[in-house]
Design a protein around this motif. Structure first.
Motif, PDB file in Angstrom:
ATOM      1  N   LEU A  60      -3.806  30.432  31.932  1.00  0.00           N
ATOM      2  CA  LEU A  60      -2.738  31.082  32.693  1.00  0.00           C
ATOM      3  C   LEU A  60      -1.606  31.501  31.759  1.00  0.00           C
ATOM      4  O   LEU A  60      -1.133  30.706  30.941  1.00  0.00           O
ATOM      5  N   LEU A  61      -1.211  32.731  31.911  1.00  0.00           N
ATOM      6  CA  LEU A  61      -0.243  33.325  30.983  1.00  0.00           C
ATOM      7  C   LEU A  61       1.175  32.798  31.226  1.00  0.00           C
ATOM      8  O   LEU A  61       1.603  32.663  32.373  1.00  0.00           O
ATOM      9  N   ASP A 181      -8.782  34.235  44.613  1.00  0.00           N
ATOM     10  CA  ASP A 181      -7.968  34.415  45.832  1.00  0.00           C
ATOM     11  C   ASP A 181      -8.813  34.948  46.982  1.00  0.00           C
ATOM     12  O   ASP A 181      -8.345  35.783  47.766  1.00  0.00           O
ATOM     13  N   GLY A 238      -5.309  25.142  44.450  1.00  0.00           N
ATOM     14  CA  GLY A 238      -4.112  24.640  45.139  1.00  0.00           C
ATOM     15  C   GLY A 238      -4.331  23.292  45.795  1.00  0.00           C
ATOM     16  O   GLY A 238      -3.684  22.976  46.795  1.00  0.00           O
TER      17      GLY A 238
HETATM   18  P1  C2E Z   1      -4.253  32.726  40.092  1.00  0.00           P
HETATM   19  O1  C2E Z   1      -5.177  33.337  39.121  1.00  0.00           O
HETATM   20  O2  C2E Z   1      -4.710  32.590  41.487  1.00  0.00           O
HETATM   21  O3  C2E Z   1      -3.851  31.319  39.450  1.00  0.00           O
HETATM   22  C1  C2E Z   1      -3.562  30.165  40.185  1.00  0.00           C
HETATM   23  C2  C2E Z   1      -2.075  29.969  40.340  1.00  0.00           C
HETATM   24  O4  C2E Z   1      -1.845  28.869  41.200  1.00  0.00           O
HETATM   25  C3  C2E Z   1      -1.368  29.614  39.022  1.00  0.00           C
HETATM   26  O5  C2E Z   1      -0.046  30.127  39.094  1.00  0.00           O
HETATM   27  C4  C2E Z   1      -1.332  28.091  39.114  1.00  0.00           C
HETATM   28  O6  C2E Z   1      -0.294  27.515  38.331  1.00  0.00           O
HETATM   29  C5  C2E Z   1      -1.069  27.902  40.568  1.00  0.00           C
HETATM   30  N1  C2E Z   1      -1.521  26.585  41.049  1.00  0.00           N
HETATM   31  C6  C2E Z   1      -2.583  25.893  40.642  1.00  0.00           C
HETATM   32  N2  C2E Z   1      -2.716  24.730  41.323  1.00  0.00           N
HETATM   33  C7  C2E Z   1      -1.684  24.700  42.196  1.00  0.00           C
HETATM   34  C8  C2E Z   1      -1.258  23.737  43.183  1.00  0.00           C
HETATM   35  O7  C2E Z   1      -1.863  22.680  43.398  1.00  0.00           O
HETATM   36  N3  C2E Z   1      -0.156  24.061  43.904  1.00  0.00           N
HETATM   37  C9  C2E Z   1       0.544  25.230  43.695  1.00  0.00           C
HETATM   38  N4  C2E Z   1       1.619  25.443  44.441  1.00  0.00           N
HETATM   39  N5  C2E Z   1       0.165  26.141  42.771  1.00  0.00           N
HETATM   40  C10 C2E Z   1      -0.933  25.882  42.035  1.00  0.00           C
HETATM   41  P2  C2E Z   1       0.585  30.924  37.895  1.00  0.00           P
HETATM   42  O8  C2E Z   1       0.170  30.330  36.583  1.00  0.00           O
HETATM   43  O9  C2E Z   1       2.042  31.071  38.189  1.00  0.00           O
HETATM   44  O10 C2E Z   1      -0.120  32.334  38.000  1.00  0.00           O
HETATM   45  C11 C2E Z   1       0.089  33.156  39.131  1.00  0.00           C
HETATM   46  C12 C2E Z   1      -0.827  34.345  39.110  1.00  0.00           C
HETATM   47  O11 C2E Z   1      -0.528  35.200  38.001  1.00  0.00           O
HETATM   48  C13 C2E Z   1      -2.296  33.990  38.923  1.00  0.00           C
HETATM   49  O12 C2E Z   1      -2.858  33.548  40.144  1.00  0.00           O
HETATM   50  C14 C2E Z   1      -2.862  35.319  38.472  1.00  0.00           C
HETATM   51  O13 C2E Z   1      -3.034  36.183  39.557  1.00  0.00           O
HETATM   52  C15 C2E Z   1      -1.716  35.845  37.611  1.00  0.00           C
HETATM   53  N6  C2E Z   1      -2.023  35.552  36.205  1.00  0.00           N
HETATM   54  C16 C2E Z   1      -1.780  34.443  35.460  1.00  0.00           C
HETATM   55  N7  C2E Z   1      -2.216  34.590  34.191  1.00  0.00           N
HETATM   56  C17 C2E Z   1      -2.782  35.823  34.126  1.00  0.00           C
HETATM   57  C18 C2E Z   1      -3.416  36.577  33.090  1.00  0.00           C
HETATM   58  O14 C2E Z   1      -3.603  36.111  31.962  1.00  0.00           O
HETATM   59  N8  C2E Z   1      -3.854  37.842  33.413  1.00  0.00           N
HETATM   60  C19 C2E Z   1      -3.695  38.373  34.667  1.00  0.00           C
HETATM   61  N9  C2E Z   1      -4.142  39.610  34.915  1.00  0.00           N
HETATM   62  N10 C2E Z   1      -3.100  37.684  35.666  1.00  0.00           N
HETATM   63  C20 C2E Z   1      -2.658  36.438  35.393  1.00  0.00           C
END
Ligand code: C2E
Ligand code: MG
Ligand code: MG
Ligand code: MG
Length: 278
Positions: A60-61, A181, A238
């Protein structure tokens, strides 16, 4: 005079909107710098099996902003998608993650871990995407069988036949494909039959709601059952509480990701955790 004109022009703008525009432009410029100045990092969040053993991670970025500190992707990825900066960011993510798996491959414990990498629809749509991946795989020494690309349903806004062809090309490189998702986007159930996927990820919205809301529970249950019937893996995202975990286990889910098992964390912390629990 110039000053006067400036003033006149500005009068047509809503100051709140103007501030938002400026903020975006600033963020865009900062993001451009971030990539060149090494302010980006990947965090790793564990993915576990039914016994709670770490079987992989999602990369995760994160952005270590010089003033704002650690910035989550929700605050800059949508903008990067709009401006096209996601292509450079996405390439950096792929390169960094694949290089990391190439290193894990040399380690007796870490070599067994799967690594999931998020790919945005815009990145996927680039003509050179498959070729770029092929090159990055070769250069990094990563094991493609340990790599999963996480795609989103927004992919399906374009020609589906073409999407399927690209997915097939990616799989012929040995990579796994996951639909992130799941249930929140544009896909109809029919797509699950046609897309060459290995896995779906139940969106965390359903997991969050499923213990209070019967409809969320029904959806989570149905996604798990459907994935099984279609021969797909299914990961619940989650998962925050023991109650979530128990409920999902009872529905037949065997793979999990969530704060209950670990938050996204810097590389060294994740590696230490993975080795300690191996
Ligand atoms: P995603 O790919 O669906 O990643 C899961 C998100 O849910 C991550 O947020 C993670 O920290 C969060 N998460 C995991 N477990 C839990 C939990 O138990 N509770 C809660 N409340 N949250 C949880 P994050 O790291 O903020 O990333 C958000 C979104 O940003 C990601 O959703 C993805 O869509 C995007 N993203 C992150 N890194 C990259 C990347 O390298 N490239 C691209 N294109 N998108 C990215
Ligand atoms: Mg993801
Ligand atoms: Mg997700
Ligand atoms: Mg998400």
């Amino acid at each position: 005079r110039a000053k006067e004109e400036g003033r006149n022009t500005l009068r047509f703008f809503d100051p709140v909107m103007q501030a938002a525009v400026n903020q975006r432009l600033q963020l865009q410029a900062e993001l451009h710098k971030a990539l060149r100045q090494g302010e980006l990092a990947l965090f790793y969040q564990p993915q576990v099996d039914a016994q709670g053993r770490i079987v992989g991670a999602e990369a995760l970025l994160r952005w270590h902003h010089p003033e704002k500190g650690l910035v989550a992707p929700g605050l800059f990825i949508p903008l990067a998608e709009e401006t096209g900066q996601i292509l450079a960011l996405g390439r950096w993510v792929l390169e960094t993650a694949l290089r990391q798996q190439g290193q894990w491959r040399q380690d007796p414990v870490l070599a067994a871990l799967n690594l999931s990498i998020n790919v945005s629809a815009r990145q996927f749509r680039q003509a050179e995407f498959v070729a770029e991946l092929r090159e990055l795989l070769l250069a990094s020494g990563a094991d493609p069988r340990r790599i999963k690309l996480e795609l989103t349903e927004s992919l399906l806004l374009q020609d589906v036949e073409q999407v399927i062809a690209i997915m097939q090309a990616l799989r012929s490189l040995g990579l796994g494909l996951s639909l992130d998702d799941f249930g929140t986007g544009y896909s109809s159930l029919g797509y699950l039959k046609r897309l060459p996927l290995d896995q779906v990820k139940i969106d965390q919205g359903f997991v969050r709601g499923m213990l209070q809301d019967e409809k969320d529970a029904a959806i989570a249950h149905s996604i798990i059952a459907l994935a099984h019937r279609l021969g797909l893996g299914v990961v619940a995202e989650g998962v925050e509480t023991e109650a979530h975990h128990r409920f999902l286990l009872a529905q037949g889910c065997r793979d999990f990701q969530g704060y209950l098992f670990g938050r996204p964390e810097p590389l060294a912390d994740f590696e230490q955790r993975a080795k300690a629990t191996a």
